[in-house]
Enzyme design. Structure first.
Site, mmCIF file in Angstrom:
data_model
loop_
_atom_site.group_PDB
_atom_site.id
_atom_site.type_symbol
_atom_site.label_atom_id
_atom_site.label_comp_id
_atom_site.label_asym_id
_atom_site.label_seq_id
_atom_site.Cartn_x
_atom_site.Cartn_y
_atom_site.Cartn_z
ATOM 1 N N HIS A 168 1.011 -1.315 -0.164
ATOM 2 C CA HIS A 168 -0.060 0.165 -0.051
ATOM 3 C C HIS A 168 0.839 1.160 0.100
ATOM 4 O O HIS A 168 0.549 2.157 -0.629
ATOM 5 C CB HIS A 168 -0.869 -0.004 1.265
ATOM 6 C CG HIS A 168 -1.887 1.099 1.125
ATOM 7 N ND1 HIS A 168 -2.999 0.996 0.388
ATOM 8 C CD2 HIS A 168 -2.083 2.226 1.937
ATOM 9 C CE1 HIS A 168 -3.882 1.998 0.510
ATOM 10 N NE2 HIS A 168 -3.382 2.705 1.626
ATOM 11 N N HIS A 196 -10.365 3.038 -1.132
ATOM 12 C CA HIS A 196 -10.604 2.519 0.140
ATOM 13 C C HIS A 196 -11.458 1.207 -0.055
ATOM 14 O O HIS A 196 -12.408 0.961 0.707
ATOM 15 C CB HIS A 196 -11.335 3.408 0.958
ATOM 16 C CG HIS A 196 -10.732 3.800 2.291
ATOM 17 N ND1 HIS A 196 -11.243 4.178 3.480
ATOM 18 C CD2 HIS A 196 -9.226 4.048 2.643
ATOM 19 C CE1 HIS A 196 -10.421 4.418 4.275
ATOM 20 N NE2 HIS A 196 -9.176 4.229 3.802
#
Length: 779
Positions: free
Chosen positions: A53, A99
């Protein structure tokens, strides 16, 4: 985690998402400086910054191949958001981020904090947010079908999870955007089985700023002070970047509810104060650099600021205002509590910064200093508890070469869905089925939950035009579009991605806007698997080629990998966001027919194909192995011609032909304008279209030449309406076929020539009833 007095082991590193080789490399880099393996705090920080990430370790090499420079680019990749020049001394900052995993675990807060995070990216570079868009993917909603026409109803257990995630995610987006006072002006949503276990929630934001007020995030100035301001720090979001966002999701039965503590909790009212405070600090020149706290919290924000500035940072966690008592140092450093910013301030300006924070009722605290050590040192009450080289922490994460291999067997081997249409259904039934299917029905039940006009800049709202349009102070306007069809990318990662870029550009052209720059969110499954690596590599290649062809460089974006669960990977979904400029907001185009008696024309290269179309899905056909090649130059030239005609006021309406094909585009123009149309398609039309189709218009199975022409899909075509002389002038630049006239309250498509007859007739009421099917999901 082990006690602080006990050094963690390789097993602890593996539990945090690191590999054995990565742990050994971290030990080597720590040994070179302090002669020991990392302690629990240091290992936690490494696990975050070396996660997929944060480090993009499986995609960074690919991303370096993308075009990032252009005439209008002011700030490219590497900062919180990109920015392009829009004239009048202003820049537009924009970016899209995901998200996904948080939204799959807790959809309301996952989606809400996704909006909050992307808004912080915008004002972190000094721009005031002016708009939000969203791109959503969920599993099949469980529509039932009756006879030859798809109808909503009998929504059983099959789609219960998809409907729950959709409802809560939309509520979260609306809650945050509406509360903070930023309009949600557009977006898209698709429903496909591969998203059942791993939904996608991508949020895009735009902002405006004077060019001279842009600020970067690099920490500079030895002796300068680090000030943390905004919400208090708690334990929410711990592990979000490494444990949650950088790993595959397990099914609900495997403990997904246990991951809810890794999802952040947002407060849009706190963010509103934080935004105003940040913008005033910049306007008054009180801060040197600014960074938002998102994934990995203080760990990423402080370390990355140090890396960009080539400096070190000393940070004392005892000075961080806490929401929960007795938090361990590692918890403070990895917390992803929302609504926080970190800035670098000259010592003489610290008091002024605190004064502005107090004005906006925002908590502020000096928590560290900039040093010349090139080390990230974490202290507690002055005692050293963590010491890492900044380069090791941020820059030395290994980057991996993918091992792409085109699969020899279908990746998505699920049985084709039961056909929603009988073979050889009549065109009327096909059109109603397409208009009512989950992927094409009106998104009104979603966007009516959003405030699209707050701030009073919105010129074109959802369903008024192909792109959203926002007025600029000088009378010009911005246009923005976000798009991607994951099913088509799954059929052909390269061509499907090129189509997504072209679709965004076509949407801008329909309102008269020229593309200035592009952002992207690459949503893919596990890149360590060769077939997924192939999807990702081909998609990035297509993205780069299309953006170069359109002169719409990439100014920033996001990569979200490991989007798969027990049932398999998601469709590869490279979401594209594109921002454009038009010189006169009053000339912004609309998609709906405007004037009775206007001529309707088909403009541009139009080569419809059944491959991976929405009708193909309704017929239960499997994904094809590839899509027809695209003449990108011809498509681009048609877009430019349509764009110029809209800007000149020559076209009353313009709408690109996308999902559902020509017939669906005509129906959408009728519904948006409240006017019907009589369309006549002669033998010369069928012959020309079939000749332009790949393979000379050959069809298979239940597809007839007429069905392919009406409902096949391909980029490049537009449905426009205008006076006859305007179409004649447009025809001097691009291929124009006049196919009908605007009028009355009925859509009629007639086949002319030797086989003359009416193919379909539907009133606007019938079209609207079918198009409103998505409302069933919210009833």
């Amino acid at each position: 985690m082990p006690e602080s007095s006990t050094l963690p082991t390789v097993d602890d590193a593996l539990a945090l998402g690191l590999t054995r080789a990565e742990y050994e490399l971290i030990c080597e880099k720590q040994n070179g400086a302090v002669g020991r393996p990392p302690n629990q705090l240091e290992l936690a920080m490494y696990s975050l910054l070396w996660s997929e990430h944060c480090a993009y370790k499986h995609s960074k090499k690919l991303l370096r191949t993308l075009p990032t420079e252009g005439e209008h680019v002011v700030m490219g990749p590497g900062e919180n958001a990109g920015a392009v020049d829009v004239g009048g001394g202003l820049v537009c900052a924009f970016k899209v981020e995901s998200h996904n995993h948080p939204s799959a675990v807790e959809p309301f807060q996952g989606a809400a904090t996704g909006v909050g995070g992307i808004l912080r990216d915008i004002f972190a570079i000094g721009a005031r947010p002016i708009a939000v868009l969203d791109s959503l993917r969920f599993g099949e909603p469980g529509y039932a079908h009756a006879g030859e026409t798809a109808v909503p109803g009998a929504l059983g257990e099959q789609g219960a999870r998809a409907r729950y995630l959709l409802d809560r995610a939309v509520s979260g987006i609306g809650h945050y955007g509406n509360s903070i006072g930023v309009p949600t002006i557009g977006g898209e949503v698709y429903f496909e089985a591969p998203y059942e276990q791993n939904c996608l929630v991508n949020a895009m934001a735009l902002g405006l700023a004077p060019r001279e007020r842009l600020v970067r995030s690099a920490a500079v100035g030895v002796g300068n002070v680090l000030v943390l301001f905004g919400a208090f720090t708690g334990r929410d979001g711990i592990g979000g970047a490494s444990v949650l966002a950088s790993a595959e999701l397990a099914g609900e039965e495997d403990g997904a509810p246990d991951k809810r503590p890794t999802v952040q909790v947002g407060d849009p009212f706190e963010e509103k104060k934080l935004m105003e405070c940040s913008l005033e600090l910049l306007e008054r020149g009180l801060i040197v650099s600014l960074q938002d706290l998102g994934a990995a919290g203080l760990t990423s924000s402080a370390s990355e600021m140090a890396s960009k500035g080539g400096v070190g940072i000393d940070l004392d966690v005892a000075l961080v205002p806490l929401r929960e008592p007795a938090m361990e140092p590692f918890e403070v450093m990895v917390s992803e509590s929302q609504e926080r910013m970190l800035c670098v301030v000259e010592p003489a300006n610290v008091a002024g910064v605190m004064e502005v924070c107090a004005k906006w009722e925002v908590n502020g605290a000096a928590i560290g200093t900039v040093t010349d050590t090139r080390r990230m040192r974490v202290l507690r009450d002055g005692q050293l508890v963590g010491d890492m080289p900044v380069t090791a922490l941020v820059d030395d994460c290994p980057l991996y070469d993918l091992r792409p291999r085109k699969p020899t067997e279908p990746i998505y081997a699920r049985p084709a869905p039961a056909g929603a249409l009988a073979p050889h259904a009549a065109p009327r039934d096909i059109l109603l089925a397409l208009l009512s299917c989950a992927n094409l029905s009106s998104r009104r039940p979603l966007f009516e939950q959003y405030d699209s006009i707050v701030q009073s800049r919105t010129v074109r709202r959802p369903e008024q035009a192909d792109a959203a349009v926002l007025a600029l102070p000088d009378g010009a306007a911005l246009a923005v579009s976000i798009d991607c069809n994951g099913r088509r990318v799954a059929a052909d990662p390269y061509t499907g991605t090129v189509e997504a870029v072209l679709e965004c550009a076509a949407n801008l052209a329909c309102v008269g806007a020229q593309a200035l720059g592009t952002t992207n969110n690459l949503n893919f499954a596990n890149p360590e698997k060769p077939h997924i690596a192939w999807q990702l590599s081909e998609s990035v290649r297509g993205l780069g080629d299309a953006c170069r062809a359109l002169d719409a460089p990439i100014v920033g974006g996001n990569v979200s990998l490991y989007n798969e669960g027990p049932t398999g990977p998601i469709y590869p979904t490279p979401v594209i966001g594109m921002v454009g400029h038009l010189p006169d907001a009053r000339r912004a185009g609309t998609l709906g027919f405007q004037r009775g008696g206007d001529h309707i024309a088909l403009v541009g290269p139009f080569s419809p194909s059944p491959a991976a179309s929405e009708l193909s899905k309704l017929l239960g056909e499997p994904l094809p192995d590839g899509l027809p090649a695209i003449d990108v130059d011809a498509v681009r030239d048609a877009q430019i011609a349509v764009r110029d005609a809209v800007r000149a006021g020559a076209l009353a309406s313009a709408h690109d032909i996308a999902e559902g094909g020509l017939a669906v585009a005509l129906a959408e123009c009728c519904l948006a304008g409240g006017l019907g149309a009589e369309v006549e398609l002669g033998e010369d039309f069928w012959a020309a279209i079939q000749a332009e189709q790949p393979g000379g218009g050959a069809t298979t199975g239940t597809w007839t030449p007429v069905t392919a022409c009406l409902f096949g899909e391909s980029p490049g075509g537009f449905v426009v309406s205008a006076a006859e002389d305007a179409l004649r002038e447009l025809g001097e630049r691009v291929h124009v076929r006049t196919i009908g006239r605007v009028g009355d309250d009925v859509l009629t498509i007639v086949e002319a020539g030797a086989t003359a007859g009416t193919m379909l007739t539907l009133t606007l009421d019938e079209l609207a009833a079918a198009h409103g099917a998505l409302g069933e999901l919210f009833s």
